[in-house]
Design an enzyme around this catalytic site. Sequence first.
Site, mmCIF file in Angstrom:
data_model
loop_
_atom_site.group_PDB
_atom_site.id
_atom_site.type_symbol
_atom_site.label_atom_id
_atom_site.label_comp_id
_atom_site.label_asym_id
_atom_site.label_seq_id
_atom_site.Cartn_x
_atom_site.Cartn_y
_atom_site.Cartn_z
ATOM 1 N NE ARG A 55 -4.982 -1.379 9.513
ATOM 2 C CZ ARG A 55 -4.005 -0.799 8.992
ATOM 3 N NH1 ARG A 55 -3.922 0.316 8.646
ATOM 4 N NH2 ARG A 55 -2.881 -1.421 9.062
ATOM 5 N NE ARG A 73 1.700 -4.839 10.905
ATOM 6 C CZ ARG A 73 2.968 -4.705 10.157
ATOM 7 N NH1 ARG A 73 4.043 -5.229 10.874
ATOM 8 N NH2 ARG A 73 2.913 -4.132 9.074
ATOM 9 C CE LYS A 127 -1.857 -1.269 3.832
ATOM 10 N NZ LYS A 127 -1.441 -2.364 4.003
ATOM 11 N NE ARG A 182 5.648 -0.459 10.069
ATOM 12 C CZ ARG A 182 4.662 -0.309 9.523
ATOM 13 N NH1 ARG A 182 4.821 0.354 8.204
ATOM 14 N NH2 ARG A 182 3.411 -0.953 9.695
ATOM 15 N NE ARG A 191 7.756 -2.607 6.306
ATOM 16 C CZ ARG A 191 6.563 -2.461 6.483
ATOM 17 N NH1 ARG A 191 5.801 -1.835 5.522
ATOM 18 N NH2 ARG A 191 5.809 -3.068 7.635
#
Length: 217
Positions: A89, A172, A14, A161, A128
């Site tokens: 969400r 998540r 996203k 992160r 990431r």
Amino acid sequence: MLNIIIMGPPGAGKGTQSELIIKNYGIPHISTGDMFREAAINKTTLGLEAKAFMDRGELVPDEVTIGIVRERLSKDDCAKGFLLDGFPRTLVQAEALKTLLNEINRPITSVINLAVNEKLLIDRISSRRVCPKCGASYNLLTKTSKKEGICDNCQGELILRDDDRPESFKVRLEAYKAKTLPLVEYYKKEGLLSEVDGLASIEEVFKSIQEILSKGK
Ligand code: AP5
Ligand code: MG
């Protein structure tokens, strides 16, 4: 007028696609995740409250999230369109957004859903790396920085992160399945949803998005 929502599970791409969309179409990027992370860095009351939920991988409560989006959408730069990334969400957020946008007469024009599989998400998230100073995002496999471990934009040191640790990521993903996935059906029923193959390369995904937006959907 482009009033867009980009959806998909954590790690679907996203943020990556949002960067390309805003550059190409000149509309503001409204990422609730980025807003919460910035508030957390600045240690505001909102930031500290949100950080506790985010670090565990849980959703921040609806009323807090809806409040920051309402405030952001009232800014002048949203008058010519906007891109919502990571909001709504939950069904409560989707309904609140609908009411809010009806009030200001700026309905959603397009909802883009990035479809991916779970195995790929874990690979993307574990590779990431982000810059805690400016928020830029990289990937050890697909989007490397020029100098290893250093941000191209601000020379900050790249890190994993906080919520990309495996235990938070699992929460998540569960939150996504339980609370956010039903929104795919919700926007399908509203006639707004377009699905994009998120497994393709960054460039190919963006091409598909451009095709959808050129049809005004
Ligand atoms: P948020 O920041 O929105 O995180 P998320 O939804 O979990 O999604 P990510 O940012 O992890 O993934 P992404 O889809 O943006 O993927 P990216 O482009 O980075 O939310 C974080 C937290 O904030 C939530 O858990 C919650 O606590 C809170 N929050 C936020 N909004 C909320 C709301 N509305 N309500 C309640 N709480 C809320 O890509 C991932 C990696 O893959 C990158 O390294 C990238 O380079 C790479 N990549 C991307 N696309 C490709 C491709 N096509 N091919 C190869 N590699 C790719
Ligand atoms: Mg993101």
